[in-house]
Enzyme design. Sequence first.
Site, PDB file in Angstrom:
ATOM      1  N   CYS A  53     -37.210  25.269 -18.623  1.00 37.52           N
ATOM      2  CA  CYS A  53     -36.881  24.739 -17.483  1.00 37.52           C
ATOM      3  C   CYS A  53     -35.907  23.048 -17.946  1.00 37.52           C
ATOM      4  O   CYS A  53     -35.270  23.055 -17.321  1.00 37.52           O
ATOM      5  CB  CYS A  53     -38.029  24.032 -16.559  1.00 37.52           C
ATOM      6  SG  CYS A  53     -38.946  25.773 -15.974  1.00 37.52           S
ATOM      7  N   ASP A  54     -36.498  22.374 -18.575  1.00 37.23           N
ATOM      8  CA  ASP A  54     -35.891  21.430 -19.397  1.00 37.23           C
ATOM      9  C   ASP A  54     -34.674  21.680 -19.882  1.00 37.23           C
ATOM     10  O   ASP A  54     -33.519  20.733 -19.498  1.00 37.23           O
ATOM     11  CB  ASP A  54     -36.731  20.746 -20.473  1.00 37.23           C
ATOM     12  CG  ASP A  54     -37.590  19.526 -20.066  1.00 37.23           C
ATOM     13  OD1 ASP A  54     -38.779  19.379 -20.849  1.00 37.23           O
ATOM     14  OD2 ASP A  54     -37.422  18.904 -19.011  1.00 37.23           O
TER      15      ASP A  54
END
Lengths: 398, 398
Positions: free
Chosen positions: A164-165
């Site tokens: 996600c980062d």
Amino acid sequence: MTALQDIVVLDLGQIYNGPYATFLMAMAGARVIKVESLTGESLRGRGLTSSAAYPFEMLNQSKESVSLDLKHPDGKALFLDLVRQADVVLENFSPDTMERLGLGYEQLEKVNPGIIYAAGSGYGRSGPHRDYLAMDITVQAMSGLMSITGTEGGDPLKSGAAVCDFFGGVHLYGAIVTKLYERQRTGKGAMIDMAMQDAVLPTLASVFGAYYFNDRQLPPRTGNRHPALTMAPYNVYRARDGHVAVICVRDGHWRSLLTAIDREDLLARADLEKMMDRAAHMEEVDQVVGDWIAGQSRQDALTRLQAHGVPASVVRNIEEIMTDEHLHQRGTLNRVTHPVLGELVMMNSAINTATGAEVSPRPAPALGEHTHEVLRDLLGLNESQLNDLQDKGVTGQP
Amino acid sequence: MTALQDIVVLDLGQIYNGPYATFLMAMAGARVIKVESLTGESLRGRGLTSSAAYPFEMLNQSKESVSLDLKHPDGKALFLDLVRQADVVLENFSPDTMERLGLGYEQLEKVNPGIIYAAGSGYGRSGPHRDYLAMDITVQAMSGLMSITGTEGGDPLKSGAAVCDFFGGVHLYGAIVTKLYERQRTGKGAMIDMAMQDAVLPTLASVFGAYYFNDRQLPPRTGNRHPALTMAPYNVYRARDGHVAVICVRDGHWRSLLTAIDREDLLARADLEKMMDRAAHMEEVDQVVGDWIAGQSRQDALTRLQAHGVPASVVRNIEEIMTDEHLHQRGTLNRVTHPVLGELVMMNSAINTATGAEVSPRPAPALGEHTHEVLRDLLGLNESQLNDLQDKGVTGQP
């Protein structure tokens, strides 16, 4: 000559999400200036002997560092002066942090209407969840990724990778360069509000597909099988010395696989000919493939399957990746000697690898290493002014 | 007015990887022309009643479709004429497919030196593994992602989301727009060779960090715990009605958490004060947090933790995401009535959501729907020429 050589970025990014976007920019030739507090950016703070040392070094290659107290009125003023000279400002603080400092997009746009303000966050700066603090693990949970990762009947699992980062970071990069491209024509700046959750949702396309296909039934976790259970073979099979991933995305792949594993007798099975039918016989198909692979080394299985045009690979661990000749030849990985950490395998920007950009990255900067250089270069401050700022604690010790 | 309104893309992308890059381009305003065989792109071929229908519709929003036989000499000639009018050509075929058609970068550069040729693949068009056929599952295995996903002691697991396909696609987009930006200055085209594996490696930054931190020991799979096991709390805990993800990335988060869960007695524990110490007491920390969450509903736990400034979220399933008011308000998701599939929740481009681009996407095109329009528009062909091409089977029936 590099693609973004004319671009100046003020990088207030922290940890992974924001810094990945500015990493890609720095590696594409932009002048990326990390603007850090006098105690330094969060990820730096965990120290050179922590497990965060490598990620920090990797994500901050080819950046400069200025340490500046943005809470000090003189620090704010300096920052606004820098904004006048900049093209992009990036931050991924919790919501309203910049506004509380009087340095939100509204203020920055006034001093530089062409500024591109890029904000990264978990869920976005608008909407009912705007104020939810977020990190990679919480966005993996919230975004649906965990609900469809794990064994059939097992608990929801996160990916061991910070997906996600990095999805947030690379989409932030994409949005920034898109707006830079547009600005060439219009002269206008922009506000970019990139949510990690928005960026990662498209990876669930197959799962949305499964939901609609199955009359709006919730798709279960399927382990290593196809998300909608509509394709076979599609699995990870145990070999003598590891695991082999195999997928037949066309009926032709299946026929080739049967030849590869000496099971041409099964070519006669009309009920295994088409994908939908193979999916209906998933247990049997997995057994046929699995039994053969179980008797092979993983490399032999891979070699034979690929030689017959069947998509397959082996499950590799970090060490195998770090020493992979293919990755080193492409320049995706490079062996470096880091001034503090010693011998490391450093990652390149995938965009540089893809475009053949011949860039020799510089190591990540020490905290405040370039404060004087940047303030002299971009704002024309002299030695006396620079020392004064340092004495007053507006800028930090290099 | 849209960012990429002046850009023409010939999109030979198939399935997910290539088409995601051109989806982002189409949504940013580029004219994206899917150039398909007379039987149509692979993902289309699985049919409107398959689980691939939704992904196809989503990824091909706002694109046009031309059906063209690239093996026919007249088809090749037409394609080269289109290349003269185009800015970008994108494909993610198996290696050498375009070269065998006489339509590789070398040939295309001759007819249009400014062309940006964007190739997506699993491992790249160079290096010892260039000829390995690849799909998302096989790249998840090869790239190391699977080796660090799964329960401690369990088998390597894939993410249920097609992370490699989409990391490849969005980095391809980033590289294309970077080169378009550069071309404004230099006038030069480029070859982009984007490997899904190269694009996904950075997500392993924490794991590389763990490897070096632990004296080059292979990091194990850690379930929902921190990849290097150097942070706690960092986990997914069972609530009465679901699961809650919690992370304390600063010592301040831990203190706030103890207040939130009425365990301020533990503030006195000096051996839990700092992150490294909490990591050393991971079982105990997980028990303290887990015991509290076990007695809560997941929403109550989330609300209380977030109210105290602790990053937390709930594990959500696909239905909860599809009906999430936050995502609909941001425009990340939109309810549409699809001409064939009926009521759907359609995904937006995260870049459009982030930049507030007001774009009304058009449904994915039928096969060859725009063949005549495009050939008339871009090449000035007349009705008689168009009918002739169709009769000869060079172009398909719309």
